[in-house]
Design a protein around this motif. Structure first.
Motif, short mmCIF file in Angstrom:
data_model
loop_
_atom_site.label_atom_id
_atom_site.label_comp_id
_atom_site.label_asym_id
_atom_site.label_seq_id
_atom_site.Cartn_x
_atom_site.Cartn_y
_atom_site.Cartn_z
N ASP A 1 -11.13 5.30 6.27
CA ASP A 1 -10.24 5.67 5.67
C ASP A 1 -9.01 6.57 5.77
O ASP A 1 -8.26 6.66 5.19
CB ASP A 1 -10.94 5.89 4.19
N SER A 2 -7.99 6.13 7.24
CA SER A 2 -6.89 7.04 7.69
C SER A 2 -5.76 6.66 6.34
O SER A 2 -5.08 7.25 6.86
CB SER A 2 -6.45 6.43 8.76
N GLY A 3 -5.34 5.37 5.65
CA GLY A 3 -4.54 4.62 4.86
C GLY A 3 -4.90 5.46 4.04
O GLY A 3 -4.17 4.80 3.32
N MET A 4 -5.79 5.92 3.45
CA MET A 4 -5.83 6.59 1.88
C MET A 4 -4.94 7.46 1.53
O MET A 4 -5.64 8.14 2.14
CB MET A 4 -7.18 6.21 1.68
N PRO A 5 -4.75 7.49 0.00
CA PRO A 5 -4.13 8.63 -0.07
C PRO A 5 -4.64 9.98 0.02
O PRO A 5 -5.75 9.24 -0.87
CB PRO A 5 -3.02 8.05 -1.12
N LYS A 6 -4.56 10.93 0.18
CA LYS A 6 -5.79 11.76 -0.31
C LYS A 6 -5.75 12.54 -1.89
O LYS A 6 -7.17 12.60 -1.95
CB LYS A 6 -4.80 13.12 1.23
N GLU A 7 -4.82 11.96 -2.28
CA GLU A 7 -6.06 12.56 -3.97
C GLU A 7 -5.21 11.38 -3.58
O GLU A 7 -4.55 10.68 -4.74
CB GLU A 7 -3.78 13.38 -3.93
N ARG A 8 -6.06 11.28 -5.70
CA ARG A 8 -6.07 9.71 -6.41
C ARG A 8 -6.93 8.97 -6.06
O ARG A 8 -7.46 8.28 -6.59
CB ARG A 8 -4.65 9.88 -7.59
N PHE A 9 -6.83 8.28 -4.75
CA PHE A 9 -7.26 7.50 -4.55
C PHE A 9 -8.74 7.71 -3.73
O PHE A 9 -9.29 8.13 -3.03
CB PHE A 9 -6.69 6.33 -3.23
N SER A 10 -9.13 6.37 -4.34
CA SER A 10 -10.94 6.13 -3.72
C SER A 10 -11.52 4.73 -3.64
O SER A 10 -11.49 4.32 -4.64
CB SER A 10 -12.08 6.71 -4.63
N ALA A 11 -12.68 4.42 -2.97
CA ALA A 11 -13.50 2.89 -2.73
C ALA A 11 -14.37 3.22 -2.57
O ALA A 11 -14.61 4.42 -2.04
CB ALA A 11 -12.33 2.22 -1.54
#
Lengths: 113, 112
Positions: free
Chosen positions: B57-67
Motif C-alpha cells: 500500500d505504498s502509494g496510499m495517502p496515509k490519511e483518509r484512504f483505505s482499501a
C-alpha cells in the motif's frame, strides 16, 4: 527497484506517417514489458506484451514493439497511423515472478489529418 | 468474461463526505490493483492485494484512504472526508501470475 521512462509527453504525427514511441526501463533482470493504450474516458487496454523470445512482438491494430536488453528499451512502432490511433500510450514493466506493474508517465499521441 | 467492473462510473461528493468505490475483478484472478489518474500526476499506484491479502500500500495517502478486499469477488476503495484534491479517475485492475494486468473503465470522482 524498477522504473519506466517515456521521454516524450506528446507526439504529433500526420495520418499515414510512421510512428515510434519511446520507452526506456530500469531493471537488473529481464522484465515482462507491456504497452497499453487509453482512449478518452476508458481504462487502459493492452496493445502488446513481451515475455521472452523474439524481441519484436506484434500487437493489435498493426502495432509492434522491439525489446532491446542492451539499450534497456521497448519502443513502440506503427508503419502507418490512423486518426483513430490518437490516444495516450503507456509503457509498463513487471519483474519476472512479480505481480506489481510499474507504468511510465504516458505519451499522448495526436494524429493530424 | 465481463472484464474488470468498476462502479459507479461517476461519483460526485461534497467536500468532507465519504466516497466508496467498488471493483469486481475478473473471476479467477488472484491480484487486484488500485491506481489513481490525474492530469498533473499521471497514473499513480495506490495499493494491491494478492489472494485478498494486502501486499503493498505504498502509494496510499496515509490519511483518509483505505482499501479492502473482503472476498475474492470484490474490492473497495474508501476515501473519508473527501477533499477537492481527491478528484481523479480511480482505476482498478486485476491479474494472475504470468498474465498482463486487465483494467476496468475507472470511476471518475469529483469533489465539489
Amino acid at each position: 527497484a524498477q522504473s519506466v521512462t517515456q521521454p516524450d509527453a506528446r507526439v504529433t504525427v500526420s495520418e499515414g506517417a510512421s510512428l515510434q514511441l519511446r520507452c526506456k526501463y530500469s531493471y537488473s533482470g529481464t522484465p515482462y514489458l507491456f504497452w497499453y493504450v487509453q482512449y478518452p474516458r476508458q481504462g487502459l487496454q493492452l496493445l502488446l506484451k513481451y515475455y521472452s523470445g523474439d524481441p519484436v512482438v506484434q500487437g493489435v491494430n498493426g502495432f509492434e514493439a522491439e525489446f532491446s536488453k542492451s539499450n534497456s528499451s521497448f519502443h513502440l512502432r506503427k508503419a502507418s497511423v490512423h486518426w483513430s490511433d490518437s490516444a495516450v500510450y503507456f509503457c509498463a514493466l513487471r519483474r519476472t515472478g512479480g505481480y506489481k506493474v510499474v507504468f511510465g508517465s504516458g505519451t499522448r499521441l495526436l494524429v493530424s489529418p | 468474461n465481463a472484464g474488470v467492473i468498476q462502479t459507479p462510473r461517476h461519483k460526485v461528493t461534497g467536500k468532507g463526505q465519504e466516497a466508496t468505490l467498488w471493483c469486481e475483478p475478473i473471476s479467477g484472478h488472484s491480484a487486484v490493483f488500485w491506481y489513481r489518474q490525474t492530469i498533473v500526476q499521471g497514473l499513480e499506484f495506490l495499493t494491491y492485494f494478492r489472494n485478498q491479502a494486502p501486499i503493498d500500500d505504498s502509494g496510499m495517502p496515509k490519511e483518509r484512504f483505505s482499501a479492502q478486499m473482503p472476498n475474492q469477488s470484490h474490492s473497495t476503495l474508501k476515501i473519508q472526508s473527501t477533499q477537492p484534491q481527491d478528484s481523479a479517475v480511480y482505476l482498478c485492475a486485476s491479474s494472475s501470475p504470468g498474465l498482463e494486468v486487465f483494467f476496468g473503465k475507472g470511476t471518475r470522482l469529483t469533489v465539489v
